[in-house]
Enzyme design. Structure first.
Site, PDB file in Angstrom:
ATOM      1  N   GLY A 119       2.642   5.357  -6.662  1.00 58.08           N
ATOM      2  CA  GLY A 119       2.799   6.204  -7.846  1.00 58.08           C
ATOM      3  C   GLY A 119       1.854   5.787  -8.957  1.00 58.08           C
ATOM      4  O   GLY A 119       2.264   5.140  -9.921  1.00 58.08           O
ATOM      5  N   GLU A 160      -9.081  -7.762  -1.592  1.00 62.53           N
ATOM      6  CA  GLU A 160      -9.999  -7.702  -0.457  1.00 62.53           C
ATOM      7  C   GLU A 160      -9.891  -6.386   0.331  1.00 62.53           C
ATOM      8  O   GLU A 160      -8.816  -6.011   0.781  1.00 62.53           O
ATOM      9  CB  GLU A 160      -9.690  -8.867   0.474  1.00 62.53           C
TER      10      GLU A 160
END
Lengths: 380, 398
Positions: free
Chosen positions: B127, B244
């Site tokens: 969200g 990452e």
């Protein structure tokens, strides 16, 4: 998998880097470029003293025994300084061909002289009708007694104007186009029957159209068996050109970035404008691709023949495509200053674009790649 | 300098291949390879298989159940999964909310949420975006007001991917309307079953239901669902953005797609010859091929730098731009390979159990829908223009 340079490669990088920083400021290069010879013999002697002229040759000849990655490191450094000296012509193209084909006596005398800086060479391979096709050879060689006589024309021979000797590709058999019947010869540049028309190239180097009319030449290797070695030397040449382009593209990007941070218009540095920022980012993206493909090419010289051919074609094609974008954008972002001879970046742009005209351009290498589309391979 | 894998890396690749050979369900791989719809069941089934193997959480620390893989191992795993047609692991739980919980969450939050994420027992959605906050995410307006032990949440989220299946949503909400833009935001975990939440489908231009709007109307969220400190949610969001992202270049997906494209171009006839022999088409294939080689090498350079301890930062922006443009280019070529049969639209043929007759060649059924669907790649995850802004600022210092 490891992309780091080893200690020797790093030393080589530092050596070339220092030489270019100290010995190749823009005004020194301009002086050498506009001299009669078009480069500096003093600089050439420095190359010899630092061992750079021996990079691809065996230690017996005073060489470094380097492969693709070592050549890449040297050529990238040269690209950063837009080095004018005939390294590609002498060491990479002609020297490695002699090294591959010559007998012991030939190698002993010629390679040692190259490494010592006493002999400058040029590879006379491509012809006026052949464009980038190295197998298009109409030049003929005929055996007469112990030597051969050579007749034909060679086109845009890089540094052929000042070379002491020429390595000439001539036909001892087969049709005008084809790998069979290609032979390599060493010819004295001032021998009778050799006429040279030297000229400057747009990027500040020198080249020559060379006409052979019954000129006497000494055979290298087996008669008719030069194609494999020639292609190996051209492959090394492609690695060197890719690396030179990557080095020159890096500087073009750096200079352009510095310029747009400094140049003020509408009361701010023009680098504040998003339209220019995005163009600058795209230049950097092209530079990354060029670096990546240079590494791929440099590390693929010992791959299976078709894999090597495919990777080299892709690398040179990317260099042609990315190089053009970087060169054009470097000029554009410099505005009017980019159009000036006195602005260094214009010289970088010219060299980067002209690299696409050496050893096969974007179109040539894309066709090569198209013929190899079915070759399945993994980069890693 | 060596662009080849080490013997250890090759052994790891063999281990991954043998796992995929034995454990990847054939019906799922077939759907992926044919561009057919994957159901929620397919994704969950595959992720549970990964978890049984201990390979679900590539990026987590080992003590929480992570794999402990090096950057190169992660790269190899993703490459092989793409080659075999394994579904992409859904990032929202394992790669998005979990790293935030691990980094900023309480011990209790870790124990509550992480095991269920690992075993795909809970489906998470994200969200973040709102109708008025897209690229300018910090402009979000959904507000959470503290009342006793609860926050009362009101507002609207949008572009909520696969929110129709979700059990939980992680949200950025505004907890201090008076603070500066980034400073009044908090990171909340919300149960989708809570009264006051309405999910409405958004149908995209290819007829798909992937994304949704989520409305919050006086939704009561326990305060223990706050991750990190109140008003420090932007720190969590930023952490996620720099987290990452080894697979962002999509090299494996592009390689698999290009391979499929070549197969198709050998079958399709044009002017009495296979399309792959058409000079123009072949030229574009060669262009994609060389750009893909450049992308792969650039990606490997970044992976190797991470292996050597470097932190991939704005470099992943380069990979995102290059990778998404290339994947889009390949979908364009698929559309062209289909020729006039790019036009018929048979959404029912996207289902694996479709047994109707194709209008044109089988491969052509999905190409145009896919082409339009893939336009999203350069828009989501920070549009490619935003990526260029990031590079301009972080790398070029402009």
């Amino acid at each position: 998998m490891d992309f780091k340079l080893n200690d020797e490669q790093r030393m080589l990088e530092e050596t070339v880097g220092r030489l270019v920083r100290d010995g190749y400021p823009f005004d020194a290069r301009e002086k050498a470029r506009t001299s009669e010879l078009g480069y500096s013999t003093q600089m050439w002697q420095q190359f010899a003293e630092l061992g750079l002229l021996g990079v691809p040759f065996a230690e017996d000849f005073g060489g470094f025994n380097g492969g693709g990655p070592e050549l890449m490191v040297v050529a990238e450094g040269f690209g950063r300084g837009l080095v004018l000296e005939p390294y590609l012509a002498t060491v990479v193209l002609s020297g490695t061909l002699i090294d591959a084909l010559g007998n012991d006596a030939q190698k002993e005398s010629l390679i040692s002289a190259i490494v010592g800086g006493e002999l400058r060479l040029a590879l006379a391979a491509y012809e006026p009708e052949g464009r980038y096709d190295h197998t298009h050879v109409a030049t003929q060689a005929e055996k007469q007694g112990d030597s051969y006589v050579i007749s034909g024309r060679k086109a845009v021979v890089l540094h052929g104007d000042s070379a002491d000797k020429l390595v000439v590709i001539a036909r001892t058999g087969g049709e005008t186009r084809g790998r069979e019947g290609l032979s390599a010869f060493v010819v004295d540049a001032d021998a009778s029957g050799v006429s040279r028309r030297g000229y400057e190239t747009i990027d500040g180097l020198r080249a020559a159209e060379i006409h052979f009319d019954n000129a006497s030449g000494e055979l290298l290797g087996e008669e008719g068996g030069a194609a494999d070695a020639l292609e190996a030397s051209l492959a090394l040449g492609i690695v060197a050109l890719c690396a030179e382009a990557a080095g020159a593209m890096e500087v073009a990007c750096d200079q352009t970035l510095a310029y747009i941070k400094e140049r003020q218009q509408f009361g701010v540095a023009i680098g504040k404008f998003q339209a220019l920022q995005h163009r600058m980012v795209e230049m950097r993206m092209e530079l990354e691709k060029a670096r990546s493909m240079t590494i791929l090419a440099a590390c693929s010289l010992d791959a299976a023949p078709q894999v090597r051919a495919k990777r080299l074609a892709a690398a040179k094609a990317i260099i042609g495509k990315s190089g053009r974008k970087v060169a054009e954008e470097a000029i554009q972002l410099h505005g009017g200053m980019g159009m000036m001879e006195e602005t260094a970046v214009s010289h970088y742009a010219k060299r980067i674009v002209m690299i696409d005209h050496q050893l096969g351009d974007l179109g040539y290498h894309m066709q090569m790649l198209e013929s190899l589309l079915d070759v399945d391979e993994d980069a890693a | 300098m060596d662009i080849n894998y080490t013997p250890e890396e090759l052994a790891f690749r063999d281990e991954v291949r043998s796992f995929l050979d034995n454990k990847l369900p054939k019906d799922i791989a077939s759907k992926v390879k044919n561009g057919q719809h994957l159901g929620k069941d397919d994704t969950v089934r595959w992720q549970k298989i990964l978890n049984e193997q201990g390979w679900m959480a590539m990026h987590w620390p080992v003590e929480h159940g992570g794999t402990g893989w090096s950057p190169i191992q992660k790269h190899i795993f993703e490459e092989e999964c793409a080659e075999y047609g394994a579904p992409t692991v859904l990032p929202f739980g394992v790669n998005m909310v979990a790293p935030v919980i691990i980094k900023f969450g309480t011990e209790e939050q870790k124990q509550t949420y992480l095991p269920k994420i690992l075993n795909s027992d809970v489906w998470w959605c994200q969200g973040y975006s709102e109708p008025g906050a897209g690229s300018d995410l910090a402009g979000l307006k959904t507000k959470a007001v503290r009342e006793g032990d609860h926050y009362i949440v009101n507002g609207q989220k949008t572009w909520t991917t696969l929110g129709q299946h979700a059990d939980w949503i992680f949200c950025l909400v505004r907890t201090d309307p008076n603070a500066k833009k980034q400073e009044g935001i908090s990171f909340l975990l919300i149960d989708m079953e809570t009264p006051g939440i309405t999910v409405r489908p958004l149908i995209t231009l290819d007829g798909e239901h992937e994304v949704n709007e989520v409305f919050f109307d006086d939704v009561k969220v326990p305060v223990e669902n706050l991750v990190g400190e109140e008003n420090k949610g932007w720190t969590c969001a930023k952490y996620l953005l720099t987290f990452e992202r080894t697979g962002i270049a999509g090299v494996g997906q592009s390689k698999a797609a290009l391979k499929h494209l070549k197969t198709v171009a050998r079958q399709v006839q044009q002017n009495g010859k296979p399309l792959i022999e058409d000079p123009l088409f072949r030229n574009r294939l060669a262009d994609v091929e060389m750009e893909l080689m450049a992308l792969e090498m650039t990606n490997l350079r970044t992976v190797a730098a991470a292996q050597a301890g470097g932190v991939p930062g704005a470099e992943s922006s380069f990979l995102k731009i290059m990778g998404t443009e290339l994947r889009q280019e390949i979908t364009d070529l698929f559309r062209r390979a289909a020729g006039p049969y790019a036009q018929p639209f048979l959404p029912e043929s996207f289902e694996a159990d479709y047994d109707g007759e194709s209008v044109g060649p089988d491969f052509a059924n999905t190409v145009s829908a896919k082409y339009f669907n893939m336009r999203k790649l350069s828009i989501f995850g920070g549009s490619n223009e935003i990526q260029k802004n990031i590079i301009a600022k972080m790398i070029l210092g402009l």
